[in-house]
Scaffold this motif. Structure first.
Motif, PDB file in Angstrom:
ATOM      1  N   GLY A  43      32.097  82.443  49.047  1.00 30.23           N
ATOM      2  CA  GLY A  43      31.865  82.630  50.476  1.00 30.23           C
ATOM      3  C   GLY A  43      31.478  81.352  51.185  1.00 30.23           C
ATOM      4  N   ILE A  45      28.743  79.962  53.650  1.00 34.17           N
ATOM      5  CA  ILE A  45      27.385  80.422  53.930  1.00 34.17           C
ATOM      6  C   ILE A  45      26.760  79.791  55.157  1.00 34.17           C
ATOM      7  CG2 ILE A  45      26.949  81.082  51.550  1.00 34.17           C
ATOM      8  CD1 ILE A  45      25.386  78.479  51.228  1.00 34.17           C
ATOM      9  N   GLY A  46      27.436  78.829  55.771  1.00 29.60           N
ATOM     10  CA  GLY A  46      26.875  78.239  56.979  1.00 29.60           C
ATOM     11  C   GLY A  46      27.719  77.085  57.473  1.00 29.60           C
ATOM     12  N   TYR A  52      30.830  72.398  57.008  1.00 27.23           N
ATOM     13  CA  TYR A  52      30.425  73.746  56.620  1.00 27.23           C
ATOM     14  C   TYR A  52      30.063  73.767  55.141  1.00 27.23           C
ATOM     15  CZ  TYR A  52      35.328  73.985  55.123  1.00 27.23           C
ATOM     16  OH  TYR A  52      36.540  73.729  54.544  1.00 27.23           O
ATOM     17  N   TYR A  53      29.357  74.823  54.733  1.00 22.47           N
ATOM     18  CA  TYR A  53      28.852  74.971  53.373  1.00 22.47           C
ATOM     19  C   TYR A  53      29.499  76.184  52.708  1.00 22.47           C
ATOM     20  CZ  TYR A  53      25.239  71.814  55.017  1.00 22.47           C
ATOM     21  OH  TYR A  53      24.579  70.744  55.550  1.00 22.47           O
ATOM     22  N   ALA A  54      29.887  76.007  51.457  1.00 16.51           N
ATOM     23  CA  ALA A  54      30.457  77.100  50.666  1.00 16.51           C
ATOM     24  C   ALA A  54      29.645  77.225  49.386  1.00 16.51           C
ATOM     25  CB  ALA A  54      31.917  76.813  50.341  1.00 16.51           C
ATOM     26  N   ILE A  55      29.701  78.406  48.786  1.00 14.51           N
ATOM     27  CA  ILE A  55      29.017  78.639  47.521  1.00 14.51           C
ATOM     28  C   ILE A  55      30.073  79.010  46.482  1.00 14.51           C
ATOM     29  CG2 ILE A  55      28.504  81.076  47.942  1.00 14.51           C
ATOM     30  CD1 ILE A  55      25.881  78.844  46.517  1.00 14.51           C
ATOM     31  N   TYR A  64      25.216  78.588  40.422  1.00 16.00           N
ATOM     32  CA  TYR A  64      26.138  78.477  41.539  1.00 16.00           C
ATOM     33  C   TYR A  64      26.194  77.016  41.949  1.00 16.00           C
ATOM     34  CZ  TYR A  64      25.700  83.526  41.909  1.00 16.00           C
ATOM     35  OH  TYR A  64      25.722  84.867  41.642  1.00 16.00           O
ATOM     36  N   LEU A  66      26.532  74.635  45.408  1.00 16.02           N
ATOM     37  CA  LEU A  66      26.579  74.514  46.859  1.00 16.02           C
ATOM     38  C   LEU A  66      27.499  73.347  47.182  1.00 16.02           C
ATOM     39  CD1 LEU A  66      25.476  75.268  49.689  1.00 16.02           C
ATOM     40  CD2 LEU A  66      23.711  73.536  49.293  1.00 16.02           C
TER      41      LEU A  66
END
Length: 91
Positions: A43, A45-46, A52-55, A64, A66
């Motif tokens: 997803g 996440i921000g 932008y940030y993904a996990i 996980y 980041l």
């Protein structure tokens, strides 16, 4: 009333169709990426103004990652996040 509706409906449809076809859409495609074999992005996440940030779920581990992408979809950094479950050792 039925005749008025029958005459008005094609005029309304024609109006909407001509307005929709007048819009130009420009798509900017980025570089094709290969899927990471060590996990799967689960997803977004921000985000902020610069990226932008993904996990990513690291398959087979209790961890996980980041990942921060810039607006050109290039990776800026990756940080692994270890998850410890009560009664189990973390990685």
């Amino acid at each position: 009333m039925k005749r008025r509706f029958t005459l008005l409906l094609p005029a309304i449809l024609l109006f909407f169709i001509t307005n929709l076809s007048a819009q130009d859409i420009d798509v900017e495609w980025g570089k094709e990426r290969e899927h990471a074999k060590k996990g799967e992005i689960t997803g977004i996440i921000g985000n902020d103004d610069n990226g932008y940030y993904a996990i990513r779920d690291n398959a087979g581990k209790n961890s996980y990652t980041l990942i921060r992408y810039d607006m050109q979809h290039e990776i800026e950094f990756e940080r692994e996040i270890n998850i410890t479950v009560a009664g189990q050792k973390g990685t």
